[in-house]
Design a protein around this motif. Structure first.
Motif, PDB file in Angstrom:
ATOM      1  N   ASP A  47     -18.447  -6.534  21.031  1.00 10.59           N
ATOM      2  CA  ASP A  47     -19.620  -6.243  21.848  1.00 10.59           C
ATOM      3  C   ASP A  47     -20.200  -4.900  21.393  1.00 10.59           C
ATOM      4  O   ASP A  47     -19.677  -4.284  20.449  1.00 10.59           O
ATOM      5  N   ASP A  48     -21.273  -4.439  22.021  1.00 11.95           N
ATOM      6  CA  ASP A  48     -21.932  -3.209  21.576  1.00 11.95           C
ATOM      7  C   ASP A  48     -20.996  -2.002  21.613  1.00 11.95           C
ATOM      8  O   ASP A  48     -21.007  -1.168  20.710  1.00 11.95           O
ATOM      9  N   GLU A  49     -20.190  -1.905  22.659  1.00 10.56           N
ATOM     10  CA  GLU A  49     -19.263  -0.770  22.772  1.00 10.56           C
ATOM     11  C   GLU A  49     -18.239  -0.796  21.643  1.00 10.56           C
ATOM     12  O   GLU A  49     -17.939   0.223  21.026  1.00 10.56           O
ATOM     13  N   GLU A  50     -17.702  -1.962  21.335  1.00  8.36           N
ATOM     14  CA  GLU A  50     -16.734  -2.084  20.237  1.00  8.36           C
ATOM     15  C   GLU A  50     -17.398  -1.805  18.888  1.00  8.36           C
ATOM     16  O   GLU A  50     -16.767  -1.222  18.002  1.00  8.36           O
ATOM     17  N   ARG A  51     -18.655  -2.178  18.730  1.00  8.06           N
ATOM     18  CA  ARG A  51     -19.362  -1.901  17.474  1.00  8.06           C
ATOM     19  C   ARG A  51     -19.555  -0.405  17.265  1.00  8.06           C
ATOM     20  O   ARG A  51     -19.477   0.080  16.141  1.00  8.06           O
ATOM     21  N   LYS A  52     -19.793   0.336  18.343  1.00 10.58           N
ATOM     22  CA  LYS A  52     -19.866   1.802  18.237  1.00 10.58           C
ATOM     23  C   LYS A  52     -18.562   2.340  17.649  1.00 10.58           C
ATOM     24  O   LYS A  52     -18.566   3.203  16.779  1.00 10.58           O
ATOM     25  N   HIS A  53     -17.444   1.810  18.148  1.00 12.09           N
ATOM     26  CA  HIS A  53     -16.137   2.270  17.683  1.00 12.09           C
ATOM     27  C   HIS A  53     -15.881   1.861  16.229  1.00 12.09           C
ATOM     28  O   HIS A  53     -15.272   2.615  15.471  1.00 12.09           O
ATOM     29  N   ILE A  54     -16.338   0.686  15.846  1.00 10.72           N
ATOM     30  CA  ILE A  54     -16.165   0.240  14.460  1.00 10.72           C
ATOM     31  C   ILE A  54     -16.874   1.201  13.515  1.00 10.72           C
ATOM     32  O   ILE A  54     -16.290   1.688  12.543  1.00 10.72           O
ATOM     33  N   VAL A  55     -18.143   1.492  13.808  1.00 13.48           N
ATOM     34  CA  VAL A  55     -18.921   2.372  12.932  1.00 13.48           C
ATOM     35  C   VAL A  55     -18.341   3.782  12.956  1.00 13.48           C
ATOM     36  O   VAL A  55     -18.175   4.421  11.907  1.00 13.48           O
ATOM     37  N   ALA A  56     -17.996   4.290  14.135  1.00 13.99           N
ATOM     38  CA  ALA A  56     -17.420   5.638  14.233  1.00 13.99           C
ATOM     39  C   ALA A  56     -16.115   5.740  13.457  1.00 13.99           C
ATOM     40  O   ALA A  56     -15.822   6.776  12.857  1.00 13.99           O
ATOM     41  N   SER A  57     -15.331   4.663  13.421  1.00 12.04           N
ATOM     42  CA  SER A  57     -14.055   4.715  12.700  1.00 12.04           C
ATOM     43  C   SER A  57     -14.269   4.890  11.201  1.00 12.04           C
ATOM     44  O   SER A  57     -13.450   5.519  10.532  1.00 12.04           O
ATOM     45  N   TYR A  58     -15.353   4.348  10.673  1.00 17.34           N
ATOM     46  CA  TYR A  58     -15.623   4.555   9.248  1.00 17.34           C
ATOM     47  C   TYR A  58     -15.978   6.006   8.969  1.00 17.34           C
ATOM     48  O   TYR A  58     -15.594   6.551   7.934  1.00 17.34           O
ATOM     49  N   PHE A  59     -16.687   6.648   9.884  1.00 17.91           N
ATOM     50  CA  PHE A  59     -16.917   8.088   9.719  1.00 17.91           C
ATOM     51  C   PHE A  59     -15.577   8.822   9.761  1.00 17.91           C
ATOM     52  O   PHE A  59     -15.340   9.752   9.003  1.00 17.91           O
ATOM     53  N   TRP A  60     -14.694   8.404  10.657  1.00 17.34           N
ATOM     54  CA  TRP A  60     -13.412   9.094  10.829  1.00 17.34           C
ATOM     55  C   TRP A  60     -12.529   8.981   9.590  1.00 17.34           C
ATOM     56  O   TRP A  60     -11.862   9.941   9.212  1.00 17.34           O
ATOM     57  N   TYR A  61     -12.542   7.820   8.936  1.00 19.13           N
ATOM     58  CA  TYR A  61     -11.597   7.577   7.850  1.00 19.13           C
ATOM     59  C   TYR A  61     -12.173   7.641   6.442  1.00 19.13           C
ATOM     60  O   TYR A  61     -11.419   7.538   5.474  1.00 19.13           O
ATOM     61  N   ALA A  62     -13.471   7.771   6.276  1.00 17.86           N
ATOM     62  CA  ALA A  62     -14.039   7.709   4.923  1.00 17.86           C
ATOM     63  C   ALA A  62     -14.883   8.947   4.621  1.00 17.86           C
ATOM     64  O   ALA A  62     -16.077   8.932   4.881  1.00 17.86           O
ATOM     65  N   PRO A  63     -14.326   9.976   4.066  1.00 17.76           N
ATOM     66  CA  PRO A  63     -12.895  10.219   3.875  1.00 17.76           C
ATOM     67  C   PRO A  63     -12.279  10.795   5.142  1.00 17.76           C
ATOM     68  O   PRO A  63     -12.988  11.322   5.994  1.00 17.76           O
ATOM     69  N   ARG A  64     -10.963  10.704   5.232  1.00 15.44           N
ATOM     70  CA  ARG A  64     -10.260  11.224   6.408  1.00 15.44           C
ATOM     71  C   ARG A  64     -10.590  12.700   6.591  1.00 15.44           C
ATOM     72  O   ARG A  64     -10.569  13.478   5.660  1.00 15.44           O
ATOM     73  N   ASP A  65     -10.948  13.047   7.818  1.00 10.32           N
ATOM     74  CA  ASP A  65     -11.310  14.423   8.208  1.00 10.32           C
ATOM     75  C   ASP A  65     -12.543  14.945   7.467  1.00 10.32           C
ATOM     76  O   ASP A  65     -12.767  16.145   7.419  1.00 10.32           O
ATOM     77  N   GLY A  66     -13.344  14.053   6.912  1.00  5.34           N
ATOM     78  CA  GLY A  66     -14.550  14.479   6.199  1.00  5.34           C
ATOM     79  C   GLY A  66     -15.755  14.679   7.090  1.00  5.34           C
ATOM     80  O   GLY A  66     -16.736  15.281   6.686  1.00  5.34           O
ATOM     81  N   TRP A  67     -15.684  14.158   8.316  1.00 13.27           N
ATOM     82  CA  TRP A  67     -16.819  14.205   9.232  1.00 13.27           C
ATOM     83  C   TRP A  67     -16.420  14.872  10.537  1.00 13.27           C
ATOM     84  O   TRP A  67     -15.289  14.755  10.978  1.00 13.27           O
ATOM     85  N   ALA A  68     -17.363  15.548  11.171  1.00 11.57           N
ATOM     86  CA  ALA A  68     -17.135  16.201  12.458  1.00 11.57           C
ATOM     87  C   ALA A  68     -18.228  15.756  13.433  1.00 11.57           C
ATOM     88  O   ALA A  68     -19.266  15.231  13.022  1.00 11.57           O
ATOM     89  N   ASP A  69     -17.993  16.003  14.704  1.00 11.03           N
ATOM     90  CA  ASP A  69     -18.991  15.746  15.752  1.00 11.03           C
ATOM     91  C   ASP A  69     -19.518  14.316  15.709  1.00 11.03           C
ATOM     92  O   ASP A  69     -20.726  14.074  15.802  1.00 11.03           O
ATOM     93  N   ILE A  70     -18.622  13.360  15.583  1.00 13.83           N
ATOM     94  CA  ILE A  70     -19.012  11.953  15.549  1.00 13.83           C
ATOM     95  C   ILE A  70     -19.428  11.540  16.968  1.00 13.83           C
ATOM     96  O   ILE A  70     -18.697  11.781  17.921  1.00 13.83           O
ATOM     97  N   MET A  71     -20.620  10.959  17.075  1.00 15.52           N
ATOM     98  CA  MET A  71     -21.147  10.606  18.386  1.00 15.52           C
ATOM     99  C   MET A  71     -21.958   9.317  18.296  1.00 15.52           C
ATOM    100  O   MET A  71     -22.731   9.134  17.361  1.00 15.52           O
ATOM    101  N   ALA A  72     -21.768   8.438  19.265  1.00 14.69           N
ATOM    102  CA  ALA A  72     -22.578   7.227  19.378  1.00 14.69           C
ATOM    103  C   ALA A  72     -23.654   7.455  20.423  1.00 14.69           C
ATOM    104  O   ALA A  72     -23.374   7.965  21.510  1.00 14.69           O
TER     105      ALA A  72
END
Length: 119
Positions: A47-72
């Motif tokens: 659903d939309d909430e889970e899709r936010k988490h899917i996209v945010a997880s790619y920021f989190w892991y690609a590369p790991r610790d490469g992104w800050a202030d991730i927000m949907a």
């Protein structure tokens, strides 16, 4: 190509990180509209909430610790004041809110590139 049909999203996010200046902002936007015959299964099942988490997880892991202030940020105005998640200045909604068909969701996941990261 929409995010829903990305076959190698980790490579896309890693490349965004590679070309963006430190401190730069990356935005990934999507709606719940897609071509079911082209979308990946995890996207279709979410659903939309889970899709936010899917996209945010790619920021989190690609590369790991490469992104800050991730927000949907949900750009679909809710009934009453404010947004479903995140905050935006009213001028931003004034610019883009009129472009969204009534009732259609538009979600943006944003992140800042860290100055240094463990790659």
């Amino acid at each position: 190509v929409g995010f829903d049909s990305q076959k190698k999203p980790q490579q896309v996010f890693s490349e965004m990180h590679r070309v963006l200046r430190p401190g730069g902002v990356a935005l990934m936007s999507f709606s719940n509209r897609c071509f079911p015959t082209k979308a990946v299964k995890i996207w279709l099942d979410a659903d939309d909430e889970e899709r936010k988490h899917i996209v945010a997880s790619y920021f989190w892991y690609a590369p790991r610790d490469g992104w800050a202030d991730i927000m949907a940020i949900d750009l679909k105005p809710s009934k009453g004041a404010g947004l479903a998640s995140g905050t935006l200045p009213s001028s931003f909604l004034g610019l883009f809110g009129s472009l969204l068909p009534s009732g259609d969701p538009m979600i943006v996941v944003r992140a800042n590139k860290r100055a240094t990261c463990a790659t």
